[in-house]
Design a protein around this motif. Structure first.
Motif, PDB file in Angstrom:
ATOM      1  N   LEU A  36      59.184 -10.046 -65.159  1.00 38.40           N
ATOM      2  CA  LEU A  36      60.535 -10.384 -64.718  1.00 38.40           C
ATOM      3  C   LEU A  36      61.163 -11.533 -65.509  1.00 38.40           C
ATOM      4  CD1 LEU A  36      62.932 -10.137 -62.725  1.00 38.40           C
ATOM      5  CD2 LEU A  36      61.679 -11.705 -61.219  1.00 38.40           C
ATOM      6  N   PRO A  37      60.444 -12.638 -65.808  1.00 41.88           N
ATOM      7  CA  PRO A  37      61.101 -13.742 -66.514  1.00 41.88           C
ATOM      8  C   PRO A  37      61.771 -13.338 -67.823  1.00 41.88           C
ATOM      9  CG  PRO A  37      58.994 -14.467 -65.635  1.00 41.88           C
ATOM     10  CD  PRO A  37      59.061 -12.980 -65.426  1.00 41.88           C
ATOM     11  N   TRP A  38      61.264 -12.323 -68.508  1.00 38.56           N
ATOM     12  CA  TRP A  38      61.866 -11.920 -69.782  1.00 38.56           C
ATOM     13  C   TRP A  38      63.311 -11.445 -69.571  1.00 38.56           C
ATOM     14  CZ3 TRP A  38      56.797 -12.627 -69.503  1.00 38.56           C
ATOM     15  CH2 TRP A  38      56.115 -13.024 -70.646  1.00 38.56           C
ATOM     16  N   SER A  39      63.579 -10.749 -68.482  1.00 39.01           N
ATOM     17  CA  SER A  39      64.949 -10.279 -68.250  1.00 39.01           C
ATOM     18  C   SER A  39      65.856 -11.401 -67.750  1.00 39.01           C
ATOM     19  CB  SER A  39      64.941  -9.126 -67.243  1.00 39.01           C
ATOM     20  OG  SER A  39      64.456  -9.547 -65.973  1.00 39.01           O
ATOM     21  N   LEU A  40      65.292 -12.392 -67.075  1.00 37.38           N
ATOM     22  CA  LEU A  40      66.103 -13.500 -66.551  1.00 37.38           C
ATOM     23  C   LEU A  40      66.454 -14.524 -67.620  1.00 37.38           C
ATOM     24  CD1 LEU A  40      64.281 -14.202 -63.158  1.00 37.38           C
ATOM     25  CD2 LEU A  40      66.419 -12.957 -63.503  1.00 37.38           C
ATOM     26  N   TYR A  41      65.545 -14.741 -68.574  1.00 33.54           N
ATOM     27  CA  TYR A  41      65.720 -15.833 -69.544  1.00 33.54           C
ATOM     28  C   TYR A  41      66.058 -15.347 -70.943  1.00 33.54           C
ATOM     29  CZ  TYR A  41      63.554 -18.883 -66.034  1.00 33.54           C
ATOM     30  OH  TYR A  41      63.276 -19.588 -64.891  1.00 33.54           O
ATOM     31  N   ASN A  42      66.411 -14.082 -71.085  1.00 35.37           N
ATOM     32  CA  ASN A  42      66.601 -13.554 -72.434  1.00 35.37           C
ATOM     33  C   ASN A  42      67.739 -14.212 -73.199  1.00 35.37           C
ATOM     34  OD1 ASN A  42      68.680 -12.421 -70.992  1.00 35.37           O
ATOM     35  ND2 ASN A  42      68.201 -10.296 -71.501  1.00 35.37           N
ATOM     36  N   ARG A  43      68.624 -14.915 -72.495  1.00 36.25           N
ATOM     37  CA  ARG A  43      69.707 -15.634 -73.189  1.00 36.25           C
ATOM     38  C   ARG A  43      69.539 -17.155 -73.120  1.00 36.25           C
ATOM     39  NH1 ARG A  43      75.199 -12.201 -71.553  1.00 36.25           N
ATOM     40  NH2 ARG A  43      74.469 -10.189 -72.367  1.00 36.25           N
ATOM     41  N   ASP A  44      68.393 -17.606 -72.681  1.00 34.78           N
ATOM     42  CA  ASP A  44      68.128 -19.045 -72.566  1.00 34.78           C
ATOM     43  C   ASP A  44      67.324 -19.498 -73.780  1.00 34.78           C
ATOM     44  OD1 ASP A  44      67.315 -21.611 -71.972  1.00 34.78           O
ATOM     45  OD2 ASP A  44      66.802 -21.178 -69.885  1.00 34.78           O
ATOM     46  N   PRO A  45      67.937 -20.239 -74.710  1.00 35.64           N
ATOM     47  CA  PRO A  45      67.223 -20.613 -75.941  1.00 35.64           C
ATOM     48  C   PRO A  45      66.122 -21.633 -75.723  1.00 35.64           C
ATOM     49  CG  PRO A  45      69.367 -21.703 -75.847  1.00 35.64           C
ATOM     50  CD  PRO A  45      69.329 -20.732 -74.692  1.00 35.64           C
ATOM     51  N   THR A  46      66.077 -22.262 -74.551  1.00 38.37           N
ATOM     52  CA  THR A  46      65.044 -23.268 -74.306  1.00 38.37           C
ATOM     53  C   THR A  46      63.826 -22.708 -73.571  1.00 38.37           C
ATOM     54  OG1 THR A  46      66.079 -23.985 -72.234  1.00 38.37           O
ATOM     55  CG2 THR A  46      66.755 -25.111 -74.246  1.00 38.37           C
TER      56      THR A  46
END
Length: 391
Positions: A36-46
């Motif tokens: 799940l984290p991959w879909s939530l953070y895919n636009r978070d560069p940090t």
């Protein structure tokens, strides 16, 4: 370890697919929980993608945490697509020590959707009530000796090894579920080219005849590991929420220490011949895995090995540091802490480390905060632990 729960459904609006909360102990739900984290953070560069292999191990029966805790994990889905997850834990060691009927939540990830958060927390809290818990505290992933606290300040930089990351909206959504802050944890950042304050340097010169500083002796690794554990448990025993490591947990920590940490990244301080303080610097594994997208195969492990053993890392973290209680709140205790920090400075700089994080530090720990700030450290991230009474 047992991971199971009943299926729970939350009715959505007439325009949105219904929300379902499923146990995630196996199969597709388990895979969705992990990824799940991959879909939530895919636009978070940090965001730093964790190693999938390590996350699987964390949830496996081989994790020694499960010898003394019962854990349930759930994934939230809409139309079969994962939109959130949560865990709930009852730690028998905590209950034996504090007898406070407190359970825990953790591994929280979710879309910015009030309904998802509400359903996840309702499910976790319902299970904790069934176990006789009257209070819930978190997040803990899973214990206070692992990742804990929700990031509430410092979103603009990546998290270091064994520290968490979160979007800014999480704090608001957690508070909406009736949770109040109970403790803040600070992460300090420090440049490794710091200069020790002259006053503390003079004090160190005075006590130097009584103090011996040494690195870990790899030929006597188990004995030194036992010393580190003994100092840690004595130094931290009065801290808020403290739970000692079990033998299995500290053995696992020791394996990681031996694999990842050079001997000269460890300091044991002796006063009058007796072990009195210790400090360990971990190379920041997150720096080494940031571009691997969670995968070690086929070539990720080669990159990781080269970065750790050949190139070296520019950042690190101090996850273990302690001064025995009888020296705390004294000048000698402060000097011991400073002497360990300054004695490690040449070793980490020799290996190319430019910055280190000292974490976590209780906000109320004025003494340690003062020492870190005296050598130029500054708090750059804040993690918050929440609590709620279960009526």
């Amino acid at each position: 370890m047992t991971l199971h729960a009943s299926n729970t459904k939350a009715t959505g609006s007439s325009q949105a697919p219904s929300l379902e909360i499923l146990p995630a102990e196996r199969g597709q739900a388990r895979r969705q929980f992990l990824h799940l984290p991959w879909s939530l953070y895919n636009r978070d560069p940090t965001w730093v993608p964790p190693l999938v292999l390590e996350r699987k191990e964390h949830l496996s029966p081989r994790n020694p945490y499960f010898r003394h805790a019962d854990v349930r994990i759930w994934v939230a889905r809409r139309a079969g697509r994962p939109v959130g997850r949560i865990s709930a834990q009852v730690d028998r060691l905590h209950l034996e020590r504090y007898d406070d009927a407190t359970g825990f939540f953790g591994l929280l990830e979710a879309q910015d959707d009030p309904e998802v958060f509400r359903a996840l927390f309702a499910t976790a809290e319902g299970w904790l009530r069934e176990q006789g818990m009257r209070r819930v505290r978190g997040p803990f992933n899973f214990s206070i000796n692992e990742e804990c606290g929700l990031l509430v300040e410092g979103f603009d930089t990546p998290a270091v090894i064994m520290m968490g990351h979160a979007p800014p909206y999480y704090a608001k959504r957690v508070a909406e579920q009736g949770y109040d802050p109970v403790q803040d944890l600070l992460a300090y950042r420090i440049h490794t080219d710091f200069t020790a304050p002259p006053a503390l340097g003079r004090l160190a010169d005075r006590v130097a005849p009584r103090v011996k500083l040494r690195p870990m002796n790899r030929r006597n690794f188990q004995a030194d590991l036992a010393i580190i554990r003994d100092i840690f448990e004595d130094a931290w025993s009065g801290n808020w929420g403290f739970i000692p490591f079990t033998d299995e947990e500290f053995t696992a920590l020791g394996k990681n220490l031996k694999l990842l940490v050079p001997a000269d990244f460890v300091r044991i301080a002796e006063v009058d011949g007796e072990p009195a303080a210790m400090m360990v610097v971990f190379p920041n594994l997150n720096e080494a895995i940031r571009d691997l997208n969670g995968r070690l195969f086929p070539l990720g492990w080669l990159k990781l090995l080269w970065r750790l053993k050949v190139r070296g890392l520019k950042t690190g973290r101090v996850p273990l540091m302690g001064v025995r209680k009888r020296f705390q709140n004294s000048r000698l205790g402060a000097v011991l802490a400073l002497m360990m920090i300054t004695s490690l400075q040449p070793a980490v700089r020799r290996r190319g480390m430019e910055e280190a994080e000292m974490s976590w530090i209780l906000e109320s720990n004025k003494g340690m905060r003062s020492i870190i700030e005296s050598i130029g450290g500054w708090p750059y991230k804040r993690y918050r632990i929440y609590e709620k009474n279960l009526n």
